[in-house]
Design an enzyme around this catalytic site. Sequence first.
Site, short mmCIF file in Angstrom:
data_model
loop_
_atom_site.label_atom_id
_atom_site.label_comp_id
_atom_site.label_asym_id
_atom_site.label_seq_id
_atom_site.Cartn_x
_atom_site.Cartn_y
_atom_site.Cartn_z
N ARG A 1 11.50 -15.32 12.00
CA ARG A 1 10.93 -14.16 12.66
C ARG A 1 9.49 -14.01 12.24
NH1 ARG A 1 13.84 -8.42 12.36
NH2 ARG A 1 12.99 -8.52 10.28
N THR B 1 4.99 -9.85 14.69
CA THR B 1 5.51 -9.54 16.03
C THR B 1 7.03 -9.37 16.04
OG1 THR B 1 5.89 -11.85 16.57
CG2 THR B 1 3.69 -10.97 17.05
N ASP C 1 16.73 -8.92 2.78
CA ASP C 1 16.41 -10.19 3.44
C ASP C 1 17.48 -11.23 3.06
OD1 ASP C 1 15.33 -12.90 3.82
OD2 ASP C 1 13.52 -11.85 4.43
N ASP D 1 16.22 -14.69 1.64
CA ASP D 1 15.66 -14.57 0.29
C ASP D 1 16.77 -14.35 -0.74
OD1 ASP D 1 13.10 -15.01 1.07
OD2 ASP D 1 12.49 -12.90 1.06
C1 PRP Z 1 16.54 -13.41 9.39
C2 PRP Z 1 18.02 -13.54 9.66
C3 PRP Z 1 18.07 -13.76 11.14
C4 PRP Z 1 16.93 -12.92 11.63
C5 PRP Z 1 17.45 -11.67 12.22
O1 PRP Z 1 15.93 -14.66 9.36
O2 PRP Z 1 18.64 -14.57 8.91
O3 PRP Z 1 17.92 -15.11 11.52
O4 PRP Z 1 16.10 -12.62 10.50
O5 PRP Z 1 16.45 -10.90 12.75
P1 PRP Z 1 16.30 -10.65 14.32
O6 PRP Z 1 17.65 -10.28 14.82
O7 PRP Z 1 15.34 -9.50 14.38
O8 PRP Z 1 15.75 -11.87 14.96
P2 PRP Z 1 14.39 -14.84 8.97
O9 PRP Z 1 13.55 -14.77 10.19
O10 PRP Z 1 14.04 -13.90 7.87
O11 PRP Z 1 14.33 -16.34 8.51
P3 PRP Z 1 15.00 -17.03 7.24
O12 PRP Z 1 16.49 -17.07 7.49
O13 PRP Z 1 14.38 -18.38 7.26
O14 PRP Z 1 14.66 -16.24 6.01
N1 URA Z 2 16.57 -10.28 8.61
C1 URA Z 2 17.12 -10.05 7.39
O1 URA Z 2 17.31 -10.98 6.60
N2 URA Z 2 17.44 -8.79 7.08
C2 URA Z 2 17.26 -7.77 7.93
O2 URA Z 2 17.61 -6.62 7.57
C3 URA Z 2 16.69 -8.04 9.18
C4 URA Z 2 16.37 -9.31 9.49
#
Ligand code: PRP
Ligand code: URA
Length: 210
Positions: free
Chosen positions: A105, A109, A201, A204
């Site tokens: 994400r 944005t 997160d 993380d």
């Molecule tokens: C997080 C999570 C989802 C997304 C959800 O991933 O694991 O994939 O956000 O958010 P959304 O419904 O608003 O799209 P992130 O983008 O943080 O990536 P990561 O898993 O690599 O940390």
């Molecule tokens: N992605 C995450 O990992 N946590 C949230 O709460 C939203 C998006």
Amino acid sequence: MLGKVYVFDHPLIQHKLTIIRDKNTGTKEFRELVDEVATLMAFEITRDLPLQEVEVETPVCSANAKTLAGKKLGVVPILRAGIGMVDGILKLIPAAKVGHVGLYRDPETLMPVEYYVKLPSDVEERDFIVVDPMLATGGSAVEAIRSLKKRGATSIRFMCLVAAPEGVEALQEAHPDVDIYIAAMDEKLNEKGYIVPGLGDAGDRLFGTK
Ligand code: PRP
Ligand code: URA
């Protein structure tokens, strides 16, 4: 008609999810619990798999019994955090193939940015479960499922731990053919697009990054 939403309110799932949510739960325990909850959710999501009659020779006699029938399964984690759910699911369905969709994400944005896709070659022949711990705005799930469909997938379900109402709505609207399986429906998103109360997160916390 919109995709159905199933909330898995099994006590073990809810208990483990509470520990996952706790900010004092460290990476090791977080990872183990996500794995365990994924196994429990896989048990629930496979409840409707079709069976076929077979004959088996037991040590005592021959018997009519049942084995799984129907299409083969595919599990597709959305990278990164979806990876934390894969092993837990494969414990119950070890023959499933695993595809990967890499999305992050954009922090400004909140729009998903795709960086990697690799799926089993027989995409059309499989029932897919797309997995990610979080369904927040829904952007990542919507985009991942679009990516699968573009490559020929026709049977897709989405499974996550925690969902926001906004994400469920967005996913239902974009992909009305996709049923959604969640462990908890939370209250809302905050101004940064995080689920409230959520678990922070997921990537993380799973991988110990910041
Ligand atoms: C997080 C999570 C989802 C997304 C959800 O991933 O694991 O994939 O956000 O958010 P959304 O419904 O608003 O799209 P992130 O983008 O943080 O990536 P990561 O898993 O690599 O940390
Ligand atoms: N992605 C995450 O990992 N946590 C949230 O709460 C939203 C998006």
